[in-house]
Design an enzyme around this catalytic site. Structure first.
Site, mmCIF file in Angstrom:
data_model
loop_
_atom_site.group_PDB
_atom_site.id
_atom_site.type_symbol
_atom_site.label_atom_id
_atom_site.label_comp_id
_atom_site.label_asym_id
_atom_site.label_seq_id
_atom_site.Cartn_x
_atom_site.Cartn_y
_atom_site.Cartn_z
ATOM 1 N N GLU A 36 -26.549 9.878 -20.707
ATOM 2 C CA GLU A 36 -26.765 8.576 -21.340
ATOM 3 C C GLU A 36 -28.258 8.286 -21.433
ATOM 4 O OE1 GLU A 36 -26.619 4.943 -18.748
ATOM 5 O OE2 GLU A 36 -25.132 6.149 -17.687
ATOM 6 N N LYS B 122 -20.521 1.496 -9.524
ATOM 7 C CA LYS B 122 -21.652 0.792 -8.916
ATOM 8 C C LYS B 122 -21.160 -0.088 -7.772
ATOM 9 C CE LYS B 122 -24.563 0.855 -13.037
ATOM 10 N NZ LYS B 122 -23.662 1.601 -13.946
#
Length: 304
Positions: A24, A158
């Protein structure tokens, strides 16, 4: 079919049938300041090359979807301002308006599939935010994993997220969650979360085989390979928990919601850990890139 723009390195690898790993670009534009962002992007790409695969960093530049960036394009993107952060909802719109944007997990998966790249390395996926029962704040990454056939290597979700609810949603969506080399689901900066992972695999060959069998069974979607951060680089979960809790409480007091929550929390955690969270983030991305390259090599070996 959408017209993709390939870097010279990526095009050569595709033509020759060599293994590729998608990356990404939000880590370049939204993850850290210049010039550290460019240095880390180049380092992660080199980690993939050193592990026997070809990196393909994905971004939209002036409306064109690039699969693989030339070195000068990484430098330009790393210094660009007001770059859009692209997910499934806004990828096509950015391209239609001739914009420039960095791809998140969901958008990178879409581009990787379009390019025929089966493996993607990132830091951590998005998931169910704390308080989602009232805010309905759930990352598009989870739906993308359920429908786009790409194996995503990440250090879990996360740690600022609601990890139990994230695992529940992934289970509901039928996404295989594979802990690499351990039974616990990792928690991004921390190798352990105290949550049992649904699946465990200990070698890239088995992960590659599972990817191919899902394809052969006609199952939609990809796999999440949860790769724990190396012990030498981790911040233990018990040390991070009060930091995350305090940052979340501050965000609530200040009325910070929506897309502003994650960058606020990450900045506060960076400050409270004296920058250690960023160093751990870089270490886990590099660790994921190396594993992703090994999986891509195993796929190339088995898929004939």
């Amino acid at each position: 079919m959408i017209e993709l723009t390939f870097s010279a390195e990526t095009r050569a690898a595709l033509t020759e049938g060599r293994p590729l790993v998608a990356l990404e670009s939000t880590i370049i534009t939204h993850g850290m300041p210049w010039p550290r962002n460019a240095d880390v992007a180049r380092t992660v790409e080199q980690d993939i090359r050193d592990a026997g695969a070809t990196p393909a960093t994905i971004a939209v530049l002036d409306g064109r979807l690039h699969v693989g960036l030339e070195p000068e394009q990484i430098t330009t993107l790393a210094q660009a301002r007001d770059v859009a952060k692209l997910s499934r909802a806004d990828l096509a719109a950015c391209m239609a308006t001739g914009g420039t944007g960095a791809t998140t997990v969901a958008a990178t998966m879409i581009a990787a599939r379009a390019a025929g790249i089966a493996v993607f390395a990132t830091g951590g996926i998005g998931g169910v935010h704390k308080g989602a029962e009232s805010s309905f704040d759930i990352s598009a990454d989870l739906q993308e994993l359920a429908q786009t056939p790409v194996t995503v290597v990440a250090a879990g979700a996360k740690a600022i997220l609601d990890l139990p609810k994230t695992l529940e949603v992934l289970e509901t969506l039928g996404v295989p969650v594979i802990a690499y080399g351990q039974d616990e689901f990792p928690a991004f900066w921390s190798a352990k979360s105290s949550l049992k992972a649904p699946l465990r695999m200990d070698d890239p060959d088995t992960i590659a085989r599972a990817h191919l069998l899902r394809r052969d069974l006609g199952l939609p979607g990809g796999q999440l390979v949860a790769n724990p951060v190396p012990e030498a680089d981790e911040i233990p979960a018990e040390a991070l928990a009060p930091v995350i809790e305090a940052a979340q409480a501050e965000a609530d007091r200040r009325g910070i919601t929506g897309k502003a929550v994650t960058p606020f929390l990450l900045q506060r955690i960076f400050e409270e850990t004296g920058g250690r969270s960023l160093e751990t983030n870089i270490a886990l991305v590099r660790n994921n890139a190396r594993l992703a390259a090994r999986i891509a090599r195993a796929l190339a070996k088995q898929d004939f």
